[in-house]
Design a protein around this motif. Structure first.
Motif, mmCIF file in Angstrom:
data_model
loop_
_atom_site.group_PDB
_atom_site.id
_atom_site.type_symbol
_atom_site.label_atom_id
_atom_site.label_comp_id
_atom_site.label_asym_id
_atom_site.label_seq_id
_atom_site.Cartn_x
_atom_site.Cartn_y
_atom_site.Cartn_z
ATOM 1 N N GLU A 392 0.810 -1.222 0.000
ATOM 2 C CA GLU A 392 0.000 0.000 0.000
ATOM 3 C C GLU A 392 0.847 1.278 0.000
ATOM 4 O OE1 GLU A 392 -0.167 -2.495 2.338
ATOM 5 O OE2 GLU A 392 -0.883 -1.727 4.257
ATOM 6 N N SER A 441 6.641 -1.583 11.186
ATOM 7 C CA SER A 441 6.778 -1.875 12.612
ATOM 8 C C SER A 441 5.399 -1.819 13.260
ATOM 9 C CB SER A 441 7.663 -0.845 13.308
ATOM 10 O OG SER A 441 8.908 -0.748 12.671
ATOM 11 N N ARG A 442 5.266 -2.360 14.440
ATOM 12 C CA ARG A 442 4.016 -2.366 15.212
ATOM 13 C C ARG A 442 2.875 -2.885 14.339
ATOM 14 N NH1 ARG A 442 3.250 3.361 17.813
ATOM 15 N NH2 ARG A 442 1.869 2.177 19.145
ATOM 16 N N ASP A 443 3.171 -3.963 13.646
ATOM 17 C CA ASP A 443 2.244 -4.488 12.651
ATOM 18 C C ASP A 443 1.935 -5.941 13.024
ATOM 19 O OD1 ASP A 443 1.966 -4.266 9.117
ATOM 20 O OD2 ASP A 443 1.523 -6.042 10.285
ATOM 21 N N ASN A 444 0.674 -6.211 13.314
ATOM 22 C CA ASN A 444 0.297 -7.554 13.755
ATOM 23 C C ASN A 444 -0.384 -8.357 12.661
ATOM 24 O OD1 ASN A 444 0.118 -5.559 16.165
ATOM 25 N ND2 ASN A 444 0.548 -7.542 17.056
ATOM 26 N N THR A 445 -0.213 -7.928 11.409
ATOM 27 C CA THR A 445 -0.913 -8.623 10.334
ATOM 28 C C THR A 445 -0.168 -9.869 9.899
ATOM 29 O OG1 THR A 445 0.275 -7.365 8.667
ATOM 30 C CG2 THR A 445 -1.813 -6.460 9.416
ATOM 31 N N MET A 481 2.180 7.674 14.840
ATOM 32 C CA MET A 481 1.147 7.205 15.777
ATOM 33 C C MET A 481 1.486 7.678 17.183
ATOM 34 S SD MET A 481 -0.075 3.483 14.634
ATOM 35 C CE MET A 481 1.427 2.615 14.230
ATOM 36 N N ARG A 508 -1.639 7.096 10.940
ATOM 37 C CA ARG A 508 -0.829 6.174 10.150
ATOM 38 C C ARG A 508 -1.325 6.261 8.708
ATOM 39 N NH1 ARG A 508 -1.477 0.983 8.727
ATOM 40 N NH2 ARG A 508 0.282 -0.445 8.657
ATOM 41 N N VAL A 509 -0.383 6.215 7.763
ATOM 42 C CA VAL A 509 -0.765 6.383 6.362
ATOM 43 C C VAL A 509 -1.404 5.104 5.838
ATOM 44 C CG1 VAL A 509 0.108 6.777 4.033
ATOM 45 C CG2 VAL A 509 0.928 8.173 5.941
ATOM 46 N N ALA A 510 -2.612 5.238 5.277
ATOM 47 C CA ALA A 510 -3.330 4.062 4.791
ATOM 48 C C ALA A 510 -2.769 3.599 3.454
ATOM 49 C CB ALA A 510 -4.814 4.369 4.648
ATOM 50 N N ASN A 511 -2.552 4.557 2.548
ATOM 51 C CA ASN A 511 -1.927 4.181 1.278
ATOM 52 C C ASN A 511 -1.346 5.397 0.572
ATOM 53 O OD1 ASN A 511 -4.500 5.192 0.675
ATOM 54 N ND2 ASN A 511 -4.594 4.074 -1.266
ATOM 55 N N ALA A 525 -4.401 9.570 4.715
ATOM 56 C CA ALA A 525 -4.250 9.275 6.136
ATOM 57 C C ALA A 525 -5.406 9.947 6.847
ATOM 58 C CB ALA A 525 -2.921 9.801 6.666
#
Lengths: 707, 193
Positions: A392, A441-445, A481, A508-511, A525
């Motif tokens: 994205e 970072s800080r990404d739980n996907t 964030m 946080r930037v979505a795309n 965002a």
């Protein structure tokens, strides 16, 4: 069938006991020689101590009930309980009771052996017993904590744990730890700022240090940075003096363009094989050894000029060309060129250009070197997470989306653009730059990294400062964030950058989308503080990409027997109290390989690792826990099956009294028990985990004390 | 709930007490929403990726991030009575991009279920129920479409319940099984008389 086996082994257990009675050891403190296959000589008298651990244990286990139960157990001569057994009064109880009640073994029912076994062993020793006559019953981590809401069940389990421990303690024997000498040399793997600092500290402490670096130069990631936060010193300016020191230190043997190939041995005596990759270029010392007087590479660069092959320079993140014979940048240490044999066409032009120095050898082959070291420090650092996986944000898809490391090279005066920040698409100066924090970072996907990469907030603030300073009118936008400015003078730096005019957008930037005509980027965002979606067109996007352990870390860690944590970073011995140590004795961690760190933390960690790695070397010898396998020679048939099974090559067959028997190299044995469990003749005695001791534990559990 | 002081209506709204009071929070609401949605809105860290991905947000007052916050805090009244709840197009862009791996779309659907249980449903949604009941289509065919289809060489009605009206009965029995039509009829009647 299982019952049958147990009976058989129980019978075997009694036999050595009887045999041992003849050779009674008088004073326990006198450390009698251990005879394999012989258990305790005296009538067992066990002291049991139950710890409350404040309310940690007492809160969910009925201590008086457990105490009354312990009194009924066979061989138990004394039972006591205390608020904190690990405290001085608690330990004093053990010390005094050993004499008063003539105890032969100690059981403490408390926390895990990992936490306090050393404490109680010392108390046992002070009381006059061999320290290995101590056994721990874990009724906290495996008891009260997991059965917090089941007092009855927890109490019953605590009784079981104590019964089992008493059964083993009754059969424990005196053991003498083995001391092995420590080689007065250390190894540091990785020569970034962490490895360099660790090597310098070790060398300055008088220890011969081998510094291994896989790249042709030392310096690591820090040498790629332009400025450093929050003081804004030039990274190269503060790093190069250290690089020069490393190159010159008499105690450091620097091996660049080299990798660890194999590691054997144990603390004090690691035999390390190093692959010195074919560099194609001789150093002056190597040339002299070959009889070429005054020859070898002097870094003149004549070869570079004539080389016809052009490749991207990885030091410049591929944004600047290099030749097939190259140096990363002018300040490399050592200043020795390297041939990239994957792209070299062997035209020989460089050999001619080099002339009488005769430094270039296009037929050079990899070389394997063996060194012996006492301890090792791993400092393998990090790589940038492949951020194109988060598609994205358009990295690798849109030209003007760059990573933070690429930005460092673009803004650096020695970089590919001479420090003029330009858009990769058209070379124009960007006037609006967006910095995307927590990119991956800080990404739980499952695509990115669940952890915080820890230094991106601060370097993005620095980047914002740099463009404000270098490009008048250029507007940085920082999409964040949370701003994590936790270090000394960091929050003040945040204040300063905000004051300088950076715009902080909390979202946080979505795309990111690209305008195909202008190559400008469109950012979607939400300004979460205004509660409004943002639609912002910028000239350039910088992704503060997550970091991950570099690829070679996995190989290095396996060679040294170091574990990794769930997130992939190398696992420290204790996250708070032993962050530099590992579970492999003699191997230590420095810098980011253990987890993301900024430069000050990396240097501190490196100094800690160097200090820890120097201790065994300065002590001169280390004690190994005496959990070795021992051969009961009269039972050994010399079949040699154990020799092949041993994962540590600790066993061998030797000729003794005209027949073959197995022999253990105690320093190599880790007491894993593979051989002991397999031996068809029952001829292997695993010290401290001997068959009679383990069988007694199993019996105690299964038979509920009715042995 | 905003507390009032007795001013004229416009001023009343501006001067209302907007503080968050503990008695507005219902932890069981969070649990129910998580159970129905099979997602984890209590893990939301309010980054705004969902709102920024939302095709509805730039054109409306719908802020999915706010609904995640309400789910997290258990603000049942505020979540279920906000008409924005019905502005989600269920495109799932937020679910695709959420870095905490929450499925905000499913959370919204769960809240809509809970709102519907309390008869809080916009009339247009209920009319869709009525349309499906009578034709098998949420957006039934009309003369304009029929003409366009003919022009393209297609039959005037598609091979669905329009083409085979006898199957509408099957759809009706499914809807009746849940009492949805009767419920829709009742609420529409109450609102529109």
């Amino acid at each position: 069938m299982a019952e049958k086996k147990t009976k058989k082994e129980s019978a075997a257990k009694k036999e050595p006991k009887k045999a041992a009675a003849k050779a009674a050891a008088p004073a326990p403190a006198a450390a009698p020689k251990v005879t394999p296959g012989k258990t305790t000589a005296k009538e067992a008298r066990i002291g049991v101590y139950i710890c409350h651990c404040g309310t940690n244990i007492a809160g969910s286990i009925d201590i008086p009930a457990v105490q009354e139960y312990a009194k009924t157990l066979k061989n138990v001569a004394h039972v006591d309980n205390y608020q904190y057994m690990c405290s001085t009064p608690g330990q004093k109880k053990i010390e005094n009771d050993i004499k008063e009640h003539k105890l032969t073994g100690i059981v403490v029912a408390a926390c895990s052996p990992r936490l306090h076994e050393p404490t109680f062993r010392t108390a046992t020793k002070t009381g006059g017993l061999n320290p290995f006559r101590f056994e721990m019953a874990n009724i906290r981590e495996q008891g009260s904590w997991v059965h917090m809401h089941d007092r009855e069940g927890g109490t019953a389990k605590a009784k079981d744990a104590i019964r089992i421990a008493v059964a083993k303690a009754s059969l424990l024997e005196d053991l003498i730890p083995k001391a092995v000498p420590v080689e007065k040399a250390a190894m540091v793997v990785g020569a970034g700022i962490a490895g360099m600092q660790a090597a310098l500290d070790l060398a300055n402490a008088g220890i011969k240090t081998y510094l291994i670096e896989k790249n042709p130069t030392i310096g690591g990631r820090m040498s790629q940075l332009d400025k450093t936060f929050p003081t804004l010193d030039c990274s190269q300016c503060i790093l190069t003096p250290k690089m020069v020191d490393v190159g010159r230190a008499p105690n450091i043997e620097l091996m660049t363009y080299a990798e660890v190939e194999a590691v054997e041995g144990y603390i004090g005596n690691f035999d390390v094989t190093i692959r010195k990759k074919a560099r194609g270029v001789l150093t002056p010392a190597e040339a002299e050894a070959k009889g070429i007087v005054g020859g070898g590479c002097n870094g003149c660069g004549d070869c570079d000029v004539v080389c016809p092959v052009i490749k991207p320079n990885p030091f410049e993140m591929g944004m600047k060309p290099r030749k097939a014979i190259y140096i990363y940048h002018p300040q490399v240490v050592p200043l020795i060129y390297t041939v990239d044999f994957d792209s070299c066409v062997k035209c020989g032009l460089c050999v001619d250009a080099c002339g009488d120095k005769k430094a270039i050898d296009l037929e050079m082959k990899d070389e394997l070197i063996k060194v012996k070291v006492g301890t090792a420090v791993i400092a393998t650092g990090y790589d940038i997470f492949p951020i194109e996986k988060k598609d994205e944000w358009g990295y690798n898809k849109y030209e003007n989306v760059v990573t933070s490391l690429e930005f460092e090279r673009l803004i650096c005066a020695s970089g590919p653009t001479g420090g003029h920040l330009v858009r990769p698409s058209d070379g124009k100066t960007p006037m609006k730059v967006a910095f995307l924090l927590c990119a991956g970072s800080r990404d739980n996907t499952g695509v990115g990294k669940p952890y915080c990469s820890r230094f991106c907030c601060m370097y993005s603030l620095k980047h914002a400062h740099q463009i404000i300073e270098k490009i008048p009118g250029c507007q940085p936008y920082i999409f964040y964030m949370d701003i994590r400015s936790f270090g000394k003078m960091y929050e003040e730096f945040y204040y300063r950058i905000q004051d300088e005019g950076a715009k902080f957008m909390r979202g946080r930037v979505a795309n990111v989308l690209e305008d195909p005509n202008t190559k400008n980027l469109l950012i979607n965002a939400e300004d979460t503080l205004l509660n409004r979606p943002i639609n912002l067109e910028v000239d350039m996007v910088v992704l503060a990409a997550a970091v991950e352990p570099c690829e070679s870390t996995e190989k290095t860690r396996k060679l040294f027997g170091v574990s990794k944590s769930m997130d992939g970073w190398l696992l420290e011995a204790h996250p708070k109290l032993n962050p530099c140590g590992t579970t492999t004795a003699g191997v230590f961690l420095a810098g980011v390989c253990q987890g993301p760190k900024d430069i000050p933390d990396t240097v501190a960690s490196a100094e800690g690792a160097a200090s820890a790695a120097s201790i065994p070397i300065h002590m001169g010898e280390v004690e190994l826990e005496p959990y070795f396998a021992q051969c009961i020679e009269e039972k050994c048939a010399g079949c040699g099956m154990c020799v092949n099974l041993c994962p540590y090559s600790a066993l061998s067959l030797v000729e003794k009294d005209g027949r073959k028997v197995m022999q253990v190299t105690e320093a190599k044995c880790k007491g894993c028990g593979t051989c002991g469990g397999f031996c068809p003749g029952g001829a292997i005695w695993m010290q401290h985990f001997a068959t009679p001791q383990v069988v007694a534990q199993i019996d105690a559990f299964l038979l509920g004390g009715e042995q | 709930m905003a507390r009032t002081k007795g001013y004229p209506e416009a001023l009343e709204k501006k001067l209302a007490d907007t503080r968050l009071y503990e008695d507005e929070r219902h932890p069981e609401f969070t649990r129910t929403v998580e159970k129905i949605s099979m997602s984890i809105p209590h893990m939301c860290y309010q980054c705004g990726t969902c709102t920024a991905s939302c095709p509805s947000a730039p054109r409306s007052s719908y802020r999915i991030r706010k609904f995640m916050r309400r789910a997290l805090l258990g603000l049942e009244e505020e979540a279920l009575t906000d008409p924005d709840l019905w502005l989600c197009t269920t495109c799932y862009s937020c679910t695709d991009r959420c870095p905490r791996d929450i499925a905000p779309t499913d959370v919204i659907m769960a809240m809509r279920n809970l709102a519907a249980q309390r008869d809080i449903v916009p009339v247009n949604f209920l009319k869709t129920v009525q349309a499906i009941y009578s034709t098998g289509h949420g957006v039934p065919n009309n003369d304009v479409n029929r003409a366009a289809r003919k022009k393209l060489g297609l039959p005037a009605d598609p091979p669905t319940t329009h083409g085979f009206p006898k199957y509408v009965k099957g759809i009706q029995s499914i809807i009746d099984h849940f009492g949805l039509k009767a419920r829709a009829d009742r609420i529409v009647k109450e609102r529109e008389g």
